[in-house]
Write a protein that holds these residues in place. Structure first.
Motif, mmCIF file in Angstrom:
data_model
loop_
_atom_site.group_PDB
_atom_site.id
_atom_site.type_symbol
_atom_site.label_atom_id
_atom_site.label_comp_id
_atom_site.label_asym_id
_atom_site.label_seq_id
_atom_site.Cartn_x
_atom_site.Cartn_y
_atom_site.Cartn_z
ATOM 1 N N ILE A 30 0.857 -1.190 0.000
ATOM 2 C CA ILE A 30 0.000 0.000 0.000
ATOM 3 C C ILE A 30 0.890 1.235 0.000
ATOM 4 C CG2 ILE A 30 -1.729 1.286 1.301
ATOM 5 C CD1 ILE A 30 -2.640 -1.437 2.432
ATOM 6 N N ILE A 31 0.724 2.083 -0.997
ATOM 7 C CA ILE A 31 1.525 3.303 -1.137
ATOM 8 C C ILE A 31 0.934 4.384 -0.244
ATOM 9 C CG2 ILE A 31 2.411 5.030 -2.750
ATOM 10 C CD1 ILE A 31 1.742 2.982 -4.996
ATOM 11 N N THR A 32 1.788 5.016 0.565
ATOM 12 C CA THR A 32 1.310 6.089 1.439
ATOM 13 C C THR A 32 1.694 7.465 0.922
ATOM 14 O OG1 THR A 32 3.281 5.924 2.824
ATOM 15 C CG2 THR A 32 1.352 4.645 3.487
ATOM 16 N N ALA A 33 2.808 7.551 0.181
ATOM 17 C CA ALA A 33 3.255 8.845 -0.334
ATOM 18 C C ALA A 33 4.008 8.635 -1.642
ATOM 19 C CB ALA A 33 4.161 9.544 0.673
ATOM 20 N N LEU A 34 3.844 9.571 -2.549
ATOM 21 C CA LEU A 34 4.529 9.538 -3.837
ATOM 22 C C LEU A 34 5.085 10.919 -4.124
ATOM 23 C CD1 LEU A 34 5.312 8.367 -6.618
ATOM 24 C CD2 LEU A 34 2.973 8.861 -7.368
ATOM 25 N N GLU A 35 6.372 10.964 -4.437
ATOM 26 C CA GLU A 35 7.023 12.211 -4.828
ATOM 27 C C GLU A 35 7.491 12.038 -6.262
ATOM 28 O OE1 GLU A 35 9.696 14.529 -2.092
ATOM 29 O OE2 GLU A 35 11.162 13.838 -3.572
ATOM 30 N N ILE A 36 7.011 12.912 -7.148
ATOM 31 C CA ILE A 36 7.375 12.870 -8.564
ATOM 32 C C ILE A 36 8.295 14.052 -8.838
ATOM 33 C CG2 ILE A 36 6.507 12.904 -10.931
ATOM 34 C CD1 ILE A 36 3.804 11.926 -9.781
ATOM 35 N N ARG A 37 9.523 13.736 -9.207
ATOM 36 C CA ARG A 37 10.510 14.782 -9.491
ATOM 37 C C ARG A 37 10.702 14.884 -10.999
ATOM 38 N NH1 ARG A 37 14.987 13.086 -4.949
ATOM 39 N NH2 ARG A 37 13.639 13.479 -3.162
ATOM 40 N N LEU A 38 10.454 16.079 -11.521
ATOM 41 C CA LEU A 38 10.582 16.315 -12.954
ATOM 42 C C LEU A 38 11.900 17.004 -13.252
ATOM 43 C CD1 LEU A 38 6.978 17.669 -13.571
ATOM 44 C CD2 LEU A 38 7.797 15.323 -13.824
ATOM 45 N N ASP A 39 12.605 16.496 -14.284
ATOM 46 C CA ASP A 39 13.867 17.081 -14.712
ATOM 47 C C ASP A 39 13.922 16.976 -16.237
ATOM 48 O OD1 ASP A 39 16.383 18.156 -14.881
ATOM 49 O OD2 ASP A 39 17.416 16.345 -14.189
ATOM 50 N N GLY A 40 13.343 17.963 -16.901
ATOM 51 C CA GLY A 40 13.284 17.911 -18.364
ATOM 52 C C GLY A 40 12.400 16.754 -18.804
ATOM 53 N N GLU A 41 12.984 15.821 -19.550
ATOM 54 C CA GLU A 41 12.236 14.656 -20.017
ATOM 55 C C GLU A 41 12.279 13.496 -19.020
ATOM 56 O OE1 GLU A 41 13.500 13.471 -23.888
ATOM 57 O OE2 GLU A 41 13.266 15.468 -24.717
ATOM 58 N N PHE A 42 13.039 13.642 -17.963
ATOM 59 C CA PHE A 42 13.207 12.569 -16.984
ATOM 60 C C PHE A 42 12.253 12.740 -15.808
ATOM 61 C CE2 PHE A 42 17.267 12.977 -19.161
ATOM 62 C CZ PHE A 42 17.465 11.679 -19.585
ATOM 63 N N VAL A 43 11.796 11.615 -15.294
ATOM 64 C CA VAL A 43 10.912 11.608 -14.134
ATOM 65 C C VAL A 43 11.472 10.621 -13.115
ATOM 66 C CG1 VAL A 43 8.594 11.064 -13.308
ATOM 67 C CG2 VAL A 43 8.888 12.139 -15.538
ATOM 68 N N ASP A 44 11.655 11.075 -11.887
ATOM 69 C CA ASP A 44 12.078 10.205 -10.788
ATOM 70 C C ASP A 44 10.886 10.012 -9.864
ATOM 71 O OD1 ASP A 44 14.762 9.879 -11.526
ATOM 72 O OD2 ASP A 44 15.318 11.781 -10.577
ATOM 73 N N LEU A 45 10.637 8.762 -9.502
ATOM 74 C CA LEU A 45 9.553 8.442 -8.579
ATOM 75 C C LEU A 45 10.138 7.990 -7.257
ATOM 76 C CD1 LEU A 45 7.290 6.330 -10.966
ATOM 77 C CD2 LEU A 45 7.106 8.767 -10.444
ATOM 78 N N CYS A 46 9.750 8.655 -6.193
ATOM 79 C CA CYS A 46 10.141 8.255 -4.841
ATOM 80 C C CYS A 46 8.844 7.988 -4.089
ATOM 81 C CB CYS A 46 10.922 9.369 -4.151
ATOM 82 S SG CYS A 46 12.441 9.809 -4.990
#
Length: 86
Positions: A30-46
């Motif tokens: 069960i996911i409690t938190a999602l952080e989406i980091r945008l860097d141009g065309e790249f996406v990091d999911l934490c």
């Protein structure tokens, strides 16, 4: 679930697609938190999961057990006679 977008803006439906992707790859969590980091065309999911309670399992007198409540009297005596090495 808390979703945070860093480094830009993202449509709600696109955010939900990332959530679906994470759930697809980790169906039992069960996911409690999602952080989406945008860097141009790249996406990091934490992301963070809900803590899962667990029971400690030990090996005692040849058996894997969590508690001693199912041991008969003889096994309970064996546990009492064990030599614990430090």
């Amino acid at each position: 679930m808390k979703i945070t977008v860093i480094g830009g803006e993202m449509a709600e439906n696109e955010q939900q697609e990332y959530v679906k992707h994470i759930k697809k790859n980790n169906p039992d969590k069960i996911i409690t938190a999602l952080e989406i980091r945008l860097d141009g065309e790249f996406v990091d999911l934490c992301y963070e999961y809900e803590n899962v309670p667990f029971e400690r399992i030990r090996r005692i007198t040849g058996y894997l057990v969590g508690t001693l409540d199912r041991f008969n009297n003889a096994k309970k005596v064996e546990v009492g006679d064990r030599v614990k090495h430090g």
